[in-house]
Scaffold this motif. Structure first.
Motif, PDB file in Angstrom:
ATOM      1  N   HIS A 161       4.781  16.112   7.598  1.00  0.00           N
ATOM      2  CA  HIS A 161       5.388  15.232   8.600  1.00  0.00           C
ATOM      3  C   HIS A 161       4.560  15.188   9.879  1.00  0.00           C
ATOM      4  O   HIS A 161       4.294  16.213  10.506  1.00  0.00           O
ATOM      5  N   TYR A 162       4.154  13.974  10.259  1.00  0.00           N
ATOM      6  CA  TYR A 162       3.496  13.725  11.539  1.00  0.00           C
ATOM      7  C   TYR A 162       4.326  12.689  12.298  1.00  0.00           C
ATOM      8  O   TYR A 162       4.909  11.791  11.695  1.00  0.00           O
ATOM      9  N   THR A 163       4.342  12.802  13.621  1.00  0.00           N
ATOM     10  CA  THR A 163       5.095  11.832  14.422  1.00  0.00           C
ATOM     11  C   THR A 163       4.307  10.538  14.642  1.00  0.00           C
ATOM     12  O   THR A 163       4.870   9.526  15.046  1.00  0.00           O
ATOM     13  N   GLY A 164       3.017  10.586  14.381  1.00  0.00           N
ATOM     14  CA  GLY A 164       2.182   9.405  14.561  1.00  0.00           C
ATOM     15  C   GLY A 164       0.738   9.708  14.219  1.00  0.00           C
ATOM     16  O   GLY A 164       0.402  10.819  13.783  1.00  0.00           O
ATOM     17  N   THR A 190      -2.322   8.279   4.568  1.00  0.00           N
ATOM     18  CA  THR A 190      -1.763   8.679   3.273  1.00  0.00           C
ATOM     19  C   THR A 190      -0.574   9.610   3.452  1.00  0.00           C
ATOM     20  O   THR A 190       0.470   9.450   2.812  1.00  0.00           O
ATOM     21  N   ARG A 191      -0.713  10.585   4.341  1.00  0.00           N
ATOM     22  CA  ARG A 191       0.363  11.554   4.553  1.00  0.00           C
ATOM     23  C   ARG A 191       1.559  10.927   5.270  1.00  0.00           C
ATOM     24  O   ARG A 191       2.707  11.272   4.999  1.00  0.00           O
ATOM     25  N   LEU A 192       1.287  10.005   6.192  1.00  0.00           N
ATOM     26  CA  LEU A 192       2.373   9.298   6.870  1.00  0.00           C
ATOM     27  C   LEU A 192       3.171   8.460   5.867  1.00  0.00           C
ATOM     28  O   LEU A 192       4.403   8.396   5.932  1.00  0.00           O
ATOM     29  N   GLN A 193       2.464   7.825   4.950  1.00  0.00           N
ATOM     30  CA  GLN A 193       3.127   6.925   4.006  1.00  0.00           C
ATOM     31  C   GLN A 193       3.808   7.666   2.859  1.00  0.00           C
ATOM     32  O   GLN A 193       4.778   7.164   2.293  1.00  0.00           O
ATOM     33  N   SER A 194       3.321   8.840   2.508  1.00  0.00           N
ATOM     34  CA  SER A 194       3.938   9.594   1.404  1.00  0.00           C
ATOM     35  C   SER A 194       5.191  10.340   1.856  1.00  0.00           C
ATOM     36  O   SER A 194       6.050  10.684   1.042  1.00  0.00           O
ATOM     37  N   TYR A 195       5.317  10.570   3.166  1.00  0.00           N
ATOM     38  CA  TYR A 195       6.448  11.346   3.684  1.00  0.00           C
ATOM     39  C   TYR A 195       7.742  10.524   3.684  1.00  0.00           C
ATOM     40  O   TYR A 195       7.772   9.367   4.100  1.00  0.00           O
ATOM     41  N   SER A 196       8.804  11.143   3.205  1.00  0.00           N
ATOM     42  CA  SER A 196      10.123  10.514   3.223  1.00  0.00           C
ATOM     43  C   SER A 196      11.197  11.587   3.321  1.00  0.00           C
ATOM     44  O   SER A 196      11.134  12.595   2.620  1.00  0.00           O
ATOM     45  N   GLU A 197      12.159  11.357   4.188  1.00  0.00           N
ATOM     46  CA  GLU A 197      13.272  12.301   4.315  1.00  0.00           C
ATOM     47  C   GLU A 197      14.290  12.130   3.179  1.00  0.00           C
ATOM     48  O   GLU A 197      15.117  12.998   2.959  1.00  0.00           O
ATOM     49  N   GLU A 237       0.842  -1.205   0.000  1.00  0.00           N
ATOM     50  CA  GLU A 237       0.000   0.000   0.000  1.00  0.00           C
ATOM     51  C   GLU A 237       0.870   1.245   0.000  1.00  0.00           C
ATOM     52  O   GLU A 237       0.579   2.232  -0.689  1.00  0.00           O
ATOM     53  N   LEU A 238       1.942   1.216   0.764  1.00  0.00           N
ATOM     54  CA  LEU A 238       2.844   2.363   0.865  1.00  0.00           C
ATOM     55  C   LEU A 238       3.480   2.683  -0.491  1.00  0.00           C
ATOM     56  O   LEU A 238       3.474   3.830  -0.932  1.00  0.00           O
ATOM     57  N   ILE A 239       3.995   1.670  -1.168  1.00  0.00           N
ATOM     58  CA  ILE A 239       4.633   1.920  -2.468  1.00  0.00           C
ATOM     59  C   ILE A 239       3.585   2.317  -3.501  1.00  0.00           C
ATOM     60  O   ILE A 239       3.855   3.120  -4.407  1.00  0.00           O
ATOM     61  N   LYS A 240       2.374   1.799  -3.383  1.00  0.00           N
ATOM     62  CA  LYS A 240       1.296   2.182  -4.299  1.00  0.00           C
ATOM     63  C   LYS A 240       1.018   3.671  -4.211  1.00  0.00           C
ATOM     64  O   LYS A 240       0.895   4.365  -5.233  1.00  0.00           O
ATOM     65  N   ILE A 241       0.950   4.182  -2.992  1.00  0.00           N
ATOM     66  CA  ILE A 241       0.678   5.601  -2.782  1.00  0.00           C
ATOM     67  C   ILE A 241       1.778   6.460  -3.388  1.00  0.00           C
ATOM     68  O   ILE A 241       1.520   7.464  -4.062  1.00  0.00           O
ATOM     69  N   ARG A 242       3.019   6.059  -3.186  1.00  0.00           N
ATOM     70  CA  ARG A 242       4.129   6.853  -3.727  1.00  0.00           C
ATOM     71  C   ARG A 242       4.183   6.781  -5.254  1.00  0.00           C
ATOM     72  O   ARG A 242       4.522   7.763  -5.918  1.00  0.00           O
ATOM     73  N   THR A 279      -5.798   9.589  -3.362  1.00  0.00           N
ATOM     74  CA  THR A 279      -4.438   9.747  -2.832  1.00  0.00           C
ATOM     75  C   THR A 279      -3.954  11.178  -3.024  1.00  0.00           C
ATOM     76  O   THR A 279      -3.382  11.787  -2.115  1.00  0.00           O
ATOM     77  N   ARG A 280      -4.181  11.737  -4.186  1.00  0.00           N
ATOM     78  CA  ARG A 280      -3.691  13.082  -4.490  1.00  0.00           C
ATOM     79  C   ARG A 280      -4.444  14.160  -3.706  1.00  0.00           C
ATOM     80  O   ARG A 280      -3.851  15.136  -3.245  1.00  0.00           O
ATOM     81  N   ILE A 281      -5.736  13.979  -3.549  1.00  0.00           N
ATOM     82  CA  ILE A 281      -6.513  14.963  -2.783  1.00  0.00           C
ATOM     83  C   ILE A 281      -6.153  14.908  -1.308  1.00  0.00           C
ATOM     84  O   ILE A 281      -5.996  15.943  -0.643  1.00  0.00           O
ATOM     85  N   TYR A 282      -5.990  13.707  -0.772  1.00  0.00           N
ATOM     86  CA  TYR A 282      -5.615  13.560   0.633  1.00  0.00           C
ATOM     87  C   TYR A 282      -4.219  14.113   0.908  1.00  0.00           C
ATOM     88  O   TYR A 282      -3.960  14.668   1.972  1.00  0.00           O
ATOM     89  N   ASN A 283      -3.319  13.931  -0.034  1.00  0.00           N
ATOM     90  CA  ASN A 283      -1.929  14.319   0.195  1.00  0.00           C
ATOM     91  C   ASN A 283      -1.698  15.814   0.053  1.00  0.00           C
ATOM     92  O   ASN A 283      -0.717  16.348   0.574  1.00  0.00           O
ATOM     93  N   GLN A 284      -2.572  16.531  -0.647  1.00  0.00           N
ATOM     94  CA  GLN A 284      -2.364  17.962  -0.867  1.00  0.00           C
ATOM     95  C   GLN A 284      -2.583  18.760   0.418  1.00  0.00           C
ATOM     96  O   GLN A 284      -3.466  18.457   1.212  1.00  0.00           O
ATOM     97  N   LYS A 285      -1.760  19.777   0.605  1.00  0.00           N
ATOM     98  CA  LYS A 285      -1.900  20.652   1.770  1.00  0.00           C
ATOM     99  C   LYS A 285      -2.716  21.899   1.422  1.00  0.00           C
ATOM    100  O   LYS A 285      -3.366  22.478   2.266  1.00  0.00           O
ATOM    101  N   GLY A 286      -2.653  22.326   0.159  1.00  0.00           N
ATOM    102  CA  GLY A 286      -3.382  23.512  -0.266  1.00  0.00           C
ATOM    103  C   GLY A 286      -4.664  23.156  -0.987  1.00  0.00           C
ATOM    104  O   GLY A 286      -5.359  22.213  -0.603  1.00  0.00           O
ATOM    105  N   ASP A 287      -4.971  23.883  -2.036  1.00  0.00           N
ATOM    106  CA  ASP A 287      -6.192  23.651  -2.794  1.00  0.00           C
ATOM    107  C   ASP A 287      -5.887  23.484  -4.274  1.00  0.00           C
ATOM    108  O   ASP A 287      -6.486  24.128  -5.135  1.00  0.00           O
ATOM    109  N   LEU A 288      -4.932  22.625  -4.557  1.00  0.00           N
ATOM    110  CA  LEU A 288      -4.577  22.343  -5.943  1.00  0.00           C
ATOM    111  C   LEU A 288      -5.764  21.750  -6.681  1.00  0.00           C
ATOM    112  O   LEU A 288      -6.007  22.059  -7.844  1.00  0.00           O
ATOM    113  N   TYR A 289      -6.511  20.910  -5.972  1.00  0.00           N
ATOM    114  CA  TYR A 289      -7.706  20.301  -6.549  1.00  0.00           C
ATOM    115  C   TYR A 289      -8.935  20.757  -5.755  1.00  0.00           C
ATOM    116  O   TYR A 289      -8.953  20.700  -4.531  1.00  0.00           O
TER     117      TYR A 289
END
Length: 324
Positions: free
Chosen positions: A170-173, A154-161, A44-49, A255-265
């Motif tokens: 970035h969320y701690t949990g 979604t946001r936890l799984q899309s985040y990578s340093e 699921e994680l790789i699917k999201i990315r 996935t894209r709507i959940y991951n966005q922080k602004g209002d791209l969509y």
């Protein structure tokens, strides 16, 4: 002796499905889903990315080329822990989503069968229309309940340093994610993308259990297979492939709507139009290989374990509630 045991198991399964309480169905569905998601979470994680890479770009380099290579890249950079990002959120989400989807499906279907086919036993009626509606309705209930958890997951799984794909939050949990969203965006923020979640889950749920039941009944009626684990496995595989085909476009959008922080969509339709316009129709099937790689085993394990968890919960309820 084995024939008698098979008949006895079949009768137990039938009785469990008929007499288990709605709460018991919810528990059985949620438990089966959690067992499945433990195995499929890295996929699921790789699917999201994969769904996020190349977002709003006609020619972007693909860091994650396929599920196996993608998981190898994540493992190399982030370790085993990185492959299981968002697992806690996934557990809670699965309890809400699949507990509802699998738990409410049969009660809704039986009620509609009683309404439209009053002269027949509700559990024996197999109406495609009612099955599809029941699957979609139970899935939508689960999508609404689980939406905030899927958002955080979604946001936890899309985040990578190491490899930044899409917008990074970035969320701690799980709890930190829910609190952060609530503080900055309120209750409305927790349910961002709920319309996309309803479309995605409704599409997937409308075909998952109907295909499973139809395939199982077809194989039994035509004497191709006998009732048992092999039948459940085969029907689950067919169901998983059907779900992947129907759900993937809506999954990319969600996935894209959940991951966005602004209002791209502005919403799912706006996301659909922009994605197709800039990246082409094939973008709707980004991550499809991972989708199949995930949804097939997830559906197989979920529905196969569901047969067993239903018996387990029924056994417990029989002792507590005194079922005959």
């Amino acid at each position: 002796m084995s024939s008698d045991n098979s008949k006895q198991d079949k009768q137990i399964e039938k009785t469990a499905a008929q007499k288990i309480s709605k709460f018991g169905s919810f528990v059985a569905g949620g438990l089966a889903a959690c067992i499945a998601v433990t195995v499929t979470n890295p996929i699921e994680l790789i699917k999201i990315r994969m769904q996020l890479q190349g977002e709003m770009s006609a020619s972007a380099a693909r860091v994650y080329k396929n599920p196996i290579q993608g998981m190898a890249v994540i493992f190399k950079n982030e370790g085993i822990k990185g492959l299981q990002k968002g697992l806690n959120a996934a557990y809670i989400y699965q309890i809400g989503l699949n507990g509802s989807r699998l738990g409410f499906y049969e009660p809704i279907r039986s009620s509609l069968n009683q309404l439209f086919f009053p002269d027949q036993e509700p559990h024996k009626v197999q109406s495609v229309g009612i099955n599809v509606f029941s699957g979609a309705a139970s899935g939508i209930i689960g999508a609404v309940i689980g939406s905030p958890l899927f958002l955080v997951k979604t946001r936890l799984q899309s985040y990578s340093e190491f490899i930044k794909i899409g917008e990074q939050t970035h969320y701690t949990g799980v709890w930190n994610g829910l609190v952060t969203i609530f503080k900055t965006e309120g209750v409305k923020g927790l349910f961002r993308g709920i319309d996309a979640a309803i479309l995605r889950t409704g599409a997937g749920s409308s075909v998952q259990l109907p295909i499973y039941n139809t395939a199982k009944n077809f194989l039994v009626k035509n004497d191709l297979m006998k009732d048992g684990p092999a039948l459940h496995l085969t029907a689950s595989t067919i169901s998983g492939l059907g779900v992947a085909v129907v759900m993937n476009p809506w999954d990319v959008i969600l996935t894209r709507i959940y991951n966005q922080k602004g209002d791209l969509y502005k919403g799912p339709i706006d996301c659909l139009v922009k994605t197709v316009k800039i990246e082409g129709v094939t973008a709707l099937y980004k991550g499809f290989a991972a989708q199949v790689f995930r949804i097939a085993p997830h559906t197989i394990m979920c529905l196969t374990f569901m047969e067993q968890t239903m018996k387990l919960v029924y056994s417990i309820e029989s002792r507590v509630l005194g079922h005959d």
